[in-house]
Motif scaffolding. Sequence first.
Motif, PDB file in Angstrom:
ATOM      1  N   THR A 151      -1.580  12.558  44.685  1.00 32.82           N
ATOM      2  CA  THR A 151      -1.516  13.777  45.483  1.00 32.82           C
ATOM      3  C   THR A 151      -0.528  14.757  44.865  1.00 32.82           C
ATOM      4  O   THR A 151       0.561  14.368  44.445  1.00 32.82           O
ATOM      5  CB  THR A 151      -1.058  13.447  46.929  1.00 32.82           C
ATOM      6  N   GLY A 152      -0.938  16.028  44.830  1.00 33.42           N
ATOM      7  CA  GLY A 152      -0.063  17.119  44.442  1.00 33.42           C
ATOM      8  C   GLY A 152       0.290  17.941  45.666  1.00 33.42           C
ATOM      9  O   GLY A 152      -0.455  17.954  46.646  1.00 33.42           O
ATOM     10  N   THR A 153       1.398  18.644  45.610  1.00 32.64           N
ATOM     11  CA  THR A 153       1.888  19.378  46.777  1.00 32.64           C
ATOM     12  C   THR A 153       1.247  20.748  46.956  1.00 32.64           C
ATOM     13  O   THR A 153       1.396  21.365  48.006  1.00 32.64           O
ATOM     14  CB  THR A 153       3.412  19.546  46.690  1.00 32.64           C
ATOM     15  N   SER A 154       0.542  21.221  45.930  1.00 27.90           N
ATOM     16  CA  SER A 154      -0.119  22.525  45.988  1.00 27.90           C
ATOM     17  C   SER A 154      -1.223  22.547  44.935  1.00 27.90           C
ATOM     18  O   SER A 154      -1.293  21.648  44.091  1.00 27.90           O
ATOM     19  CB  SER A 154       0.880  23.656  45.709  1.00 27.90           C
ATOM     20  N   ASN A 155      -2.043  23.579  44.959  1.00 27.14           N
ATOM     21  CA  ASN A 155      -3.077  23.724  43.937  1.00 27.14           C
ATOM     22  C   ASN A 155      -2.458  23.799  42.537  1.00 27.14           C
ATOM     23  O   ASN A 155      -2.969  23.214  41.584  1.00 27.14           O
ATOM     24  CB  ASN A 155      -3.927  24.961  44.198  1.00 27.14           C
ATOM     25  N   THR A 156      -1.354  24.517  42.423  1.00 27.26           N
ATOM     26  CA  THR A 156      -0.663  24.633  41.141  1.00 27.26           C
ATOM     27  C   THR A 156      -0.151  23.273  40.682  1.00 27.26           C
ATOM     28  O   THR A 156      -0.280  22.917  39.509  1.00 27.26           O
ATOM     29  CB  THR A 156       0.499  25.639  41.243  1.00 27.26           C
ATOM     30  N   HIS A 157       0.418  22.512  41.604  1.00 29.87           N
ATOM     31  CA  HIS A 157       0.930  21.184  41.271  1.00 29.87           C
ATOM     32  C   HIS A 157      -0.212  20.259  40.830  1.00 29.87           C
ATOM     33  O   HIS A 157      -0.064  19.493  39.875  1.00 29.87           O
ATOM     34  CB  HIS A 157       1.688  20.598  42.457  1.00 29.87           C
ATOM     35  N   VAL A 158      -1.348  20.328  41.523  1.00 31.10           N
ATOM     36  CA  VAL A 158      -2.518  19.525  41.143  1.00 31.10           C
ATOM     37  C   VAL A 158      -2.893  19.826  39.691  1.00 31.10           C
ATOM     38  O   VAL A 158      -3.111  18.915  38.887  1.00 31.10           O
ATOM     39  CB  VAL A 158      -3.713  19.783  42.096  1.00 31.10           C
TER      40      VAL A 158
END
Length: 117
Positions: A41-48
Motif C-alpha cells: 500500500t502507498g499513501t497517495s497516488n504519487t507514493h504508489v
Amino acid sequence: MTTKEIALIAARALDDKKGLGIKLLEVTDVTTLAEYFLICTGTSNTHVNTLCDAVEAAMEACGETLSHREGHRSGTWVLLDFGALVVHVFTEDTRNFYDLERLWNDATPVNVDYLQN
C-alpha cells in the motif's frame, strides 16, 4: 537467483520507499499466473508511483524484465508483471476494496516482517 530471492529484493525496494502492509504470497499451488504475488500500500497516488518506480529499478538492477505494467495512470492500483513475480501496489481504499489477501487466501504467506522498519 531464485524467484523468491527476486521477490524479496522487490519487497526490500518497497520497504525502502516506506511502502505499507507489504505482503508476499507464494501462489504456485493455487495458480499458474505466477509464483509470487507481492502486495503493498502507498499513501497517495504519487507514493504508489514512487513505489512502482523503485521496484522497477531494483528488478532492472538484478536483470529482471518488466513484462507488463497496468494501471499506472490511475495511480490507485498498479500491477507490475515480471513473469514469475507479480507486484500489486495500491492506495489503501483500493487495496481494501479488492482485498487480494482474501481472494488468494489459499496462497502461502512468506514472512517479510523483518524488512519493515
